[in-house]
Scaffold this motif. Structure first.
Motif, mmCIF file in Angstrom:
data_model
loop_
_atom_site.group_PDB
_atom_site.id
_atom_site.type_symbol
_atom_site.label_atom_id
_atom_site.label_comp_id
_atom_site.label_asym_id
_atom_site.label_seq_id
_atom_site.Cartn_x
_atom_site.Cartn_y
_atom_site.Cartn_z
ATOM 1 N N GLY A 233 -0.348 21.064 14.109
ATOM 2 C CA GLY A 233 -0.863 20.571 12.843
ATOM 3 C C GLY A 233 -0.120 19.353 12.335
ATOM 4 O O GLY A 233 -0.721 18.411 11.805
ATOM 5 N N ARG A 234 1.193 19.330 12.494
ATOM 6 C CA ARG A 234 1.952 18.192 11.983
ATOM 7 C C ARG A 234 1.675 16.934 12.812
ATOM 8 O O ARG A 234 1.714 15.814 12.289
ATOM 9 N N LEU A 235 1.339 17.102 14.092
ATOM 10 C CA LEU A 235 0.951 15.950 14.912
ATOM 11 C C LEU A 235 -0.437 15.449 14.513
ATOM 12 O O LEU A 235 -0.694 14.233 14.491
ATOM 13 N N MET A 236 -1.334 16.385 14.170
ATOM 14 C CA MET A 236 -2.646 15.991 13.683
ATOM 15 C C MET A 236 -2.513 15.226 12.367
ATOM 16 O O MET A 236 -3.223 14.244 12.111
ATOM 17 N N MET A 237 -1.591 15.661 11.524
ATOM 18 C CA MET A 237 -1.334 14.980 10.266
ATOM 19 C C MET A 237 -0.894 13.541 10.521
ATOM 20 O O MET A 237 -1.370 12.601 9.871
ATOM 21 N N ALA A 238 0.008 13.366 11.464
ATOM 22 C CA ALA A 238 0.484 12.021 11.786
ATOM 23 C C ALA A 238 -0.649 11.128 12.273
ATOM 24 O O ALA A 238 -0.715 9.936 11.925
ATOM 25 N N GLU A 239 -1.574 11.684 13.033
ATOM 26 C CA GLU A 239 -2.683 10.875 13.549
ATOM 27 C C GLU A 239 -3.601 10.402 12.432
ATOM 28 O O GLU A 239 -4.064 9.249 12.443
ATOM 29 N N ASP A 240 -3.883 11.263 11.453
ATOM 30 C CA ASP A 240 -4.711 10.838 10.320
ATOM 31 C C ASP A 240 -3.990 9.765 9.500
ATOM 32 O O ASP A 240 -4.595 8.776 9.068
ATOM 33 N N ILE B 115 0.839 -1.200 0.000
ATOM 34 C CA ILE B 115 0.000 0.000 0.000
ATOM 35 C C ILE B 115 0.874 1.250 0.000
ATOM 36 O O ILE B 115 1.892 1.323 0.697
ATOM 37 N N TYR B 116 0.443 2.228 -0.773
ATOM 38 C CA TYR B 116 1.136 3.514 -0.870
ATOM 39 C C TYR B 116 0.221 4.614 -0.340
ATOM 40 O O TYR B 116 -0.968 4.670 -0.700
ATOM 41 N N ILE B 117 0.749 5.479 0.515
ATOM 42 C CA ILE B 117 -0.019 6.591 1.068
ATOM 43 C C ILE B 117 0.657 7.910 0.699
ATOM 44 O O ILE B 117 1.832 8.134 1.025
ATOM 45 N N SER B 118 -0.072 8.776 0.010
ATOM 46 C CA SER B 118 0.369 10.142 -0.247
ATOM 47 C C SER B 118 -0.345 11.033 0.752
ATOM 48 O O SER B 118 -1.579 11.109 0.762
ATOM 49 N N ALA B 119 0.430 11.702 1.610
ATOM 50 C CA ALA B 119 -0.153 12.470 2.712
ATOM 51 C C ALA B 119 0.052 13.964 2.507
ATOM 52 O O ALA B 119 1.172 14.466 2.568
ATOM 53 N N ASP B 120 -1.041 14.662 2.265
ATOM 54 C CA ASP B 120 -1.029 16.117 2.213
ATOM 55 C C ASP B 120 -1.478 16.637 3.583
ATOM 56 O O ASP B 120 -1.712 15.848 4.505
ATOM 57 N N MET B 121 -1.637 17.950 3.717
ATOM 58 C CA MET B 121 -1.894 18.482 5.062
ATOM 59 C C MET B 121 -3.163 19.314 5.167
ATOM 60 O O MET B 121 -3.809 19.352 6.219
ATOM 61 N N GLU B 122 -3.546 19.988 4.080
ATOM 62 C CA GLU B 122 -4.688 20.895 4.173
ATOM 63 C C GLU B 122 -5.988 20.171 4.505
ATOM 64 O O GLU B 122 -6.898 20.758 5.083
ATOM 65 N N GLY B 123 -6.094 18.911 4.121
ATOM 66 C CA GLY B 123 -7.309 18.157 4.373
ATOM 67 C C GLY B 123 -7.274 17.311 5.630
ATOM 68 O O GLY B 123 -8.108 16.419 5.806
ATOM 69 N N ILE B 124 -6.345 17.604 6.520
ATOM 70 C CA ILE B 124 -6.205 16.846 7.766
ATOM 71 C C ILE B 124 -7.255 17.287 8.777
ATOM 72 O O ILE B 124 -7.681 18.451 8.811
ATOM 73 N N THR B 125 -7.647 16.375 9.623
ATOM 74 C CA THR B 125 -8.623 16.637 10.686
ATOM 75 C C THR B 125 -8.250 17.889 11.489
ATOM 76 O O THR B 125 -7.116 18.022 11.948
ATOM 77 N N GLY B 126 -9.185 18.813 11.631
ATOM 78 C CA GLY B 126 -9.018 19.954 12.527
ATOM 79 C C GLY B 126 -8.284 21.148 11.970
ATOM 80 O O GLY B 126 -8.290 22.216 12.592
ATOM 81 N N LEU B 127 -7.652 21.043 10.790
ATOM 82 C CA LEU B 127 -6.820 22.123 10.276
ATOM 83 C C LEU B 127 -7.613 22.983 9.291
ATOM 84 O O LEU B 127 -8.289 22.458 8.403
ATOM 85 N N VAL B 128 -7.521 24.312 9.448
ATOM 86 C CA VAL B 128 -8.332 25.202 8.613
ATOM 87 C C VAL B 128 -7.593 26.433 8.093
ATOM 88 O O VAL B 128 -8.103 27.141 7.235
#
Length: 276
Positions: A31-38, A3-16
């Protein structure tokens, strides 16, 4: 299953807001910790479905947002830049499926932190005459490589944009756009549980791989700056549609890689912030 995951940040939980996703922003470290959780929620879902090899590509901005120590131990991380394939670095035909985590809608859409790759430097983009942003171009490139996109997470506008490109992709809305810098947020635990369950369910029967193709496509980009467009004409194969719009033809994924060169040229000519 790989499996391959491309992780962006603007669409992460809680970030606006830009301060949530830009290094130096007052809430960036959170924000970067929220990104890691998603991302970790997606990894857990993949593991539950039987994935034995998981690659995560940090696809946002400086591409050094995810802290290696915060990532689920089942995943390997591709971090830093430059990357020849940018948001899709490391994706290959050996992968059984791709997951897009934290994605956002294209320039001109009223989604949370909407833009196409370079904030207001890129006013609009078209792939074979069809309006496109990061979601559509990444999806088309993955398809050309022969890898199906299984799941996308982001705000409701990103989910709707993905559905327009490929209704078979499972989407998870972690927030609902009120405007470009505001949203109605799902509770964090609820959103991550939804990501994990959606990924596990979608990968329990791996999606059918599209046939890898080498069909020529046309990519057209309208820039905010005529200077960028003029400079890009020095690249063989790039032609002008008007003073701020350039296009090129080629087969994906090579065309995606060429677009990465365009962005590096644009970045060298401008010093503007990615959001306005």
């Amino acid at each position: 299953m790989r499996i391959y995951i491309s992780a962006d940040m603007e669409g992460i939980t809680g970030l606006v807001d830009a301060d949530d996703v830009q290094p130096g922003g007052r809430d960036y470290e959170r924000g970067r910790l929220m990104m890691a959780e998603d991302v970790n929620a997606a990894v857990r879902g993949a593991v539950a479905a039987g994935a034995t090899d998981i690659t995560v590509n940090d696809a946002h901005g400086p591409m050094r947002n995810l802290l290696p120590e915060s990532l689920h131990p089942a995943a390997r991380l591709i971090r830093g830049k430059p990357k020849q394939m940018g948001m899709l670095e490391g994706l290959g035909p050996e992968h059984d499926a791709a997951l897009f985590v934290g994605y956002h809608s294209r320039a001109g859409a009223l989604g949370v932190l909407s833009h196409s790759f370079m904030g207001h430097e890129i006013e609009d983009m078209w792939l074979d005459g069809r309006p496109v942003g990061e979601i559509g171009l990444a999806h088309a490139t993955a398809a050309a490589i022969g890898v199906p996109v299984a799941t996308l997470t982001g705000d409701d506008c990103a989910c709707a944009e993905m559905a327009e490109w490929d209704a078979s992709v499972t989407t998870v809305a972690v927030k609902y756009a009120r405007d470009r810098f505001s949203a109605d947020l799902r509770p964090s635990e609820e959103a991550r549980t939804a990501i994990e369950k959606a990924v596990a369910a979608r990968l329990s029967v791996p999606p059918k791989a599209p046939a890898a193709t080498a069909v020529p496509s046309t990519l057209t980009v309208r820039w905010q700056s005529a200077s960028v467009a003029s400079t890009l004409l020095g690249i063989p194969g790039v032609t002008s549609a008007d003073t701020r719009t350039v296009r090129a033809q080629g087969a994906l994924p090579g065309l995606f890689r060429l677009f990465g060169v365009w962005m590096r040229v644009a970045a060298s000519l401008t010093g503007q912030h990615p959001y306005c």
